[in-house]
Design a protein around this motif. Structure first.
Motif, short mmCIF file in Angstrom:
data_model
loop_
_atom_site.label_atom_id
_atom_site.label_comp_id
_atom_site.label_asym_id
_atom_site.label_seq_id
_atom_site.Cartn_x
_atom_site.Cartn_y
_atom_site.Cartn_z
N GLU A 283 0.83 -1.21 0.00
CA GLU A 283 0.00 0.00 0.00
C GLU A 283 0.86 1.25 0.00
OE1 GLU A 283 -3.57 2.24 0.12
OE2 GLU A 283 -3.05 0.20 -0.48
N GLN A 290 1.49 6.89 -6.69
CA GLN A 290 0.43 7.87 -6.96
C GLN A 290 0.93 9.28 -6.68
OE1 GLN A 290 -3.38 6.88 -5.26
NE2 GLN A 290 -3.98 9.00 -5.12
N GLN A 483 -7.83 10.48 -11.82
CA GLN A 483 -7.17 10.10 -10.57
C GLN A 483 -6.91 11.32 -9.70
OE1 GLN A 483 -6.85 6.76 -10.15
NE2 GLN A 483 -6.31 7.15 -8.01
N ARG A 494 -15.43 9.40 -0.43
CA ARG A 494 -14.89 8.50 -1.44
C ARG A 494 -15.16 7.04 -1.10
NH1 ARG A 494 -9.95 10.48 -1.39
NH2 ARG A 494 -8.94 8.84 -0.22
N ASN A 498 -10.75 3.64 -5.08
CA ASN A 498 -9.36 4.07 -5.22
C ASN A 498 -8.88 4.14 -6.66
OD1 ASN A 498 -8.93 1.37 -5.96
ND2 ASN A 498 -8.37 0.81 -3.88
N PRO A 534 -14.22 -0.98 -5.27
CA PRO A 534 -12.95 -0.24 -5.21
C PRO A 534 -12.65 0.54 -6.49
CG PRO A 534 -12.56 -2.59 -5.50
CD PRO A 534 -14.02 -2.44 -5.26
#
Length: 615
Positions: A283, A290, A483, A494, A498, A534
């Motif tokens: 993660e 990102q 994104q 949200r 993701n 997701p």
């Protein structure tokens, strides 16, 4: 306590199995040669503990050692033992056994956690729902502590896997180690682990162990002549919060190393330590990628997002305009980001630490423009109880952004002429002429060269022209923008979303987006709000195109009236939390009609949204 003889049987830490009778005389254990049971281990004190029978009870007492004494994985100073209990001292592990054949007193370690299959050659460890099995000795605690501490120092997934594999292979003296990651296609090797070969059970068997959260001790390769096992295999699933990550397995060859039940417990605990580190660093790396992507997209302080050639040209134009003090005219369609460009020019200019004042020329009434823009003095008009500084004066030494300049009336265009040229003005009702040092940036979505806009004002505004490309001319930026806007949505709104599915991104890239970035941003937000997984799916995006947005759909993707109706009906039902009666009232139809429509959709082979339950 049983009437038979009570024995303390060594299960680990000795070259061969040994047993000692526990009687009324103290049985001393320690590193010293004077002890009844000698354990040559530096983690064991010279006089570590003693064990004896007192009034039919087994009592074990720590002799003020500087190391740990453990009963069934728990640290104690003094305690009582029962048949089947495990005593951990340093790297050694003992089991309390009995000569009584009564099956109720038959020593079976951790009976509630282990089970042997009928064929008698496989031992399964049912991993507890909360946490991994407890270590059985201080040495095992020490290994797990140092193992976890070592993993916590890793900053990349490759480093974590390499370090974890190395330490596990060394501690378990493994000939081969496999670290397998779960994928939709099955288990695949992860990182520097060995490739899958025939020493592992078949794929179906691995999936069974992993799905049931079972660790397994599996003897392999029986010698046809002697019947002895030539190797043993340990397998443990890697789970985090019930979610599978993969599988850990080691293989050892006899006689150098043979795994036993105690090794299985420690191996399962090791997998329990490794799994959350793997998930956490996975993660972390996703977030790092990102972040790097967003930083790459946001090369200016104002955050102009994109990598397309059109955006590269726009950034270059912004830089060229920022290093001068010439007036700038920004042209572009509605919602294309003209104010963002104006902000970028200001932030990259020498006036970056000075005021940036925005004037919405379309929002100021014609009769109030002079007062709003230039200010007024006390008594200049009815209700002017005091003097007021105008927007132009507020921007002194900074940047004055004239948004929607094309909507300015001819009268107000004339009032701007002299100010743009010289920077001088008078407050309404005042005779004193004032001067400010401002840099003007104007923006419009209109063609100012058509009749209706003063050409002399246009020439004063057009010192440096920048055209902002519409979104349809930089389609390759759409996935990055999606994104980016997803990241701007608060986490509580949200949910678990993701990202976006490939089909959803392809569909968004196919739309002309007449409203440009502004309309796209709203569509992303709506799609995220209705998404139930997701990833934002194609259906999520299509369902969020409102009837007024149908013109956005290119030929071949225009929806039929029935499709539009179904989308609207499902949105209303979802808004009513699946209550068909309430939804029918809002739609103006009977509940029976609504129910029949949904049954018809089912009959057409389409799955009705499972979230839309009947009340």
């Amino acid at each position: 306590m049983s009437d038979g003889a009570i024995l303390l049987t060594a299960r680990k830490g000795f070259r061969r199995p040994r047993s000692w009778v526990i009687d009324t005389q103290p049985l001393t254990i320690g590193r010293s040669n004077t002890c009844d049971i000698v354990i040559p281990d530096p983690t064991v004190s010279r006089q570590h503990c003693e064990i004896m029978r007192q009034d039919g009870t087994l009592v074990v007492k720590d002799l003020k050692s500087s190391n740990l004494l453990m009963i069934n994985g728990l640290v104690v100073n003094k305690g009582t033992l029962q048949v089947g209990d495990e005593l951990g001292i340093g790297s050694a592990l003992f089991l309390v056994t009995s000569t009584n054949p009564d099956p109720l007193t038959t020593p079976v370690s951790m009976l509630d956690e282990t089970a042997t299959l009928a064929e008698g050659d496989i031992t399964l460890l049912r991993q507890p729902l909360k946490g991994a099995p407890l270590p059985a000795s201080p040495a095992e605690y020490a290994f797990l502590f140092h193992f976890g501490h070592s993993l916590s120092q890793c900053l990349t997934e490759d480093d974590l896997i390499a370090r974890g594999v190395s330490q596990i292979r060394k501690h378990f003296a493994a000939n081969v180690l496999w670290l397998l990651r779960w994928t939709p296609d099955g288990f695949m090797p992860a990182g520097p682990s060995a490739q899958v070969d025939d020493r592992l059970p078949p794929q179906a068997e691995l999936e069974k162990f992993a799905s049931k959260r079972q660790s397994v001790l599996l003897p392999r390769f029986v010698d046809a002549d002697t019947g002895k096992h030539l190797a043993t295999l340990l397998i443990a699933p890697l789970h985090v919060a019930r979610a599978p990550w993969g599988l850990l397995a080691v293989w050892a060859a006899a006689p150098q190393r043979t795994y036993e039940d105690t090794d299985l417990h420690l191996f399962a605990a090791t997998a329990g330590v490794l799994a959350p580190h793997l998930r956490a660093i996975e993660e972390t790396e996703r977030l790092r990628r990102q972040k790097e992507e967003l930083l790459a997209l946001s090369q200016t302080p104002s955050g102009i997002v994109g990598r397309s050639p059109a955006i590269h040209r726009l950034r270059e134009a912004v830089h060229n305009a920022a290093v001068t003090d010439l007036p700038v005219l920004i042209l572009g369609e509605t919602g294309s980001g003209k104010e963002l460009v104006a902000t970028a020019i200001h932030e990259q200019s020498r006036r970056a630490d000075k005021p940036f004042v925005v004037v919405n020329c379309a929002a100021i009434p014609n009769e109030l423009f002079e007062s709003e823009f230039f200010g007024h003095v006390k008594g200049a008009f009815t209700g002017a109880a005091g003097s007021r500084v105008g927007l132009a004066e507020s921007a002194d030494t900074g940047t004055l952004f004239l948004d929607e300049i094309g909507d300015l009336s001819p009268e107000n265009q004339a009032r701007l002429l002299r100010f743009i040229e010289l920077g001088t003005f008078r407050r309404l009702g005042d005779t004193e002429e004032r001067q400010v040092d401002v840099r003007t940036v104007a923006a419009t979505n209109r063609d100012l060269w058509k009749p209706g806009f003063r050409s002399d004002l246009l020439y004063r505004l057009d010192g440096f022209t920048i055209e902002v490309p519409p979104l349809r001319c930089r389609v390759e930026d759409i996935p990055l923008l999606a994104q980016h806007f997803l990241g701007l949505i608060p986490a509580n709104e949200r949910g678990g979303v993701n990202g976006f599915s490939d089909e959803a991104l392809d569909f968004m890239c196919s739309l002309p987006w007449a409203g440009n970035v502004r309309e796209f941003m709203k569509a992303v937000r709506r799609s995220v709000n209705v998404s139930r997984g997701p990833l934002v799916t194609l259906d999520d995006v299509v369902s969020c195109i409102r009837p007024s947005d149908e013109s956005l759909l290119p030929p071949g993707q225009q929806r039929t009236l029935a499709e539009v109706e179904r989308t609207h009906v499902e949105q209303v039902i979802r808004a009513c939390d699946g209550n068909l009666t309430q939804a029918a009232k809002i739609l103006g139809v009977s509940r029976t009609t609504l129910y029949n429509k949904r049954q018809t959709w089912k009959g057409e082979g389409d799955e009705v949204d499972p979230e839309l339950v009947e009340d």
